[in-house]
Write an enzyme that holds these catalytic residues in place. Structure first.
Site, mmCIF file in Angstrom:
data_model
loop_
_atom_site.group_PDB
_atom_site.id
_atom_site.type_symbol
_atom_site.label_atom_id
_atom_site.label_comp_id
_atom_site.label_asym_id
_atom_site.label_seq_id
_atom_site.Cartn_x
_atom_site.Cartn_y
_atom_site.Cartn_z
ATOM 1 N N ASP A 7 0.861 -1.187 0.000
ATOM 2 C CA ASP A 7 0.000 0.000 0.000
ATOM 3 C C ASP A 7 0.893 1.231 0.000
ATOM 4 O OD1 ASP A 7 -2.524 1.366 0.142
ATOM 5 O OD2 ASP A 7 -2.076 1.816 2.232
ATOM 6 N N GLU A 9 0.882 5.738 0.602
ATOM 7 C CA GLU A 9 0.218 7.004 0.910
ATOM 8 C C GLU A 9 0.935 8.073 0.097
ATOM 9 O OE1 GLU A 9 -2.516 7.014 2.450
ATOM 10 O OE2 GLU A 9 -2.419 5.058 3.432
ATOM 11 N N HIS A 57 -4.439 10.390 5.865
ATOM 12 C CA HIS A 57 -3.345 9.580 6.421
ATOM 13 C C HIS A 57 -2.652 10.213 7.625
ATOM 14 C CE1 HIS A 57 -0.825 12.309 4.126
ATOM 15 N NE2 HIS A 57 -1.204 11.799 2.959
ATOM 16 N N HIS A 150 -5.466 6.219 7.710
ATOM 17 C CA HIS A 150 -4.889 5.291 6.743
ATOM 18 C C HIS A 150 -3.370 5.284 6.965
ATOM 19 C CE1 HIS A 150 -8.318 5.139 3.596
ATOM 20 N NE2 HIS A 150 -8.794 5.490 4.778
ATOM 21 N N ASP A 155 -2.461 -0.829 6.771
ATOM 22 C CA ASP A 155 -3.431 -1.206 5.749
ATOM 23 C C ASP A 155 -2.985 -2.454 4.996
ATOM 24 O OD1 ASP A 155 -4.900 0.918 6.553
ATOM 25 O OD2 ASP A 155 -4.831 2.025 4.664
#
Length: 234
Positions: A7, A9, A57, A150, A155
């Protein structure tokens, strides 16, 4: 089989202008978590974090001032994912940003045929309702209580559990009592000893009371011939 759940950000939504500021990866081998992971925060090299992204985030520009740039960690990242199938939720977003970062430093993009999109899997399996990470956690009884913001690593860890539920690759409730048994080999006096241990904290059953009662009624109907009774005596 080696798979990497990953994942990212970012500073915003435009892969051509915005930058990756966090990458989180966890490793699966044969559909089991190995404990190996990669997690980095990245300096966006002057690109400011959009307020809407920060609200999601929780990462600030100040937190990233002394972090490495993508070019500084690119080789470590590529080594970690080398040879693995890549799995992400809404994968084209994350892959688009990663490939944009690779392009900036003259490295060939990651091929789309290496990537599995769990959002697409979830939409096929559950065509009605939301298929966000939070919605899927609720559907499968996965604990996401720590997910106030997040975060790429958290995640990824949550997505690993969701992915296994989506593909039916592992039962989360599967556990063993501590026991040993011998499996005869071709050599007369040679045996294979296998040890398995009970989970320290058993996972909650996903069976409903109705399903449990139906199972009990079936066992009563089969009687002593039921293999279930034999397994309980091992």
């Amino acid at each position: 089989m080696r798979e990497i759940i990953f994942d990212t950000e970012t500073t915003g939504l435009d892969k051509n202008e915005d930058r990756v500021i966090e990458i989180g990866c966890v490793e699966l081998k044969n559909r089991f978590l190995t404990g190996k992971r990669l997690h980095v925060y990245l300096n966006p090299e002057g690109r400011r974090i959009h307020p809407n992204a920060c609200a999601i985030h929780g990462i600030s520009n100040e937190q990233l001032l002394n972090k490495p740039t993508f070019s500084e960690i690119a080789n470590d990242f590529l080594a970690f994912i080398d040879g693995a199938v890549l799995i992400a939720h809404n994968a084209m977003f994350d892959l688009g940003f990663i490939n944009a970062e690779l392009d900036r430093i003259g490295i060939l993009p990651i091929s789309l045929d290496r990537v599995v999109d769990t959002l697409a899997l979830a939409r096929r399996k559950h065509p009605m309702g939301s298929n966000s990470l939070d919605a899927l956690c609720k559907r499968y009884g996965i604990d996401n209580s720590q997910r106030t913001f997040h975060g790429a690593l958290l995640d990824s860890e949550i997505l690993a559990d969701i992915y296994l539920e989506l593909i039916g690759g592992k039962q989360r409730t599967f556990s063993f009592d501590t026991f040993k048994y011998n499996v005869p080999s071709k050599e007369k006096d040679d045996t294979l000893k296998v040890s398995m241990k009970r989970r320290s904290i058993p996972l909650a059953s996903l069976l409903t009371e109705e399903e449990n009662m139906a199972h009990i009624r079936l066992l009563e109907k089969i009687g002593e011939r039921a293999l279930w009774f034999r397994s309980e005596k091992v």
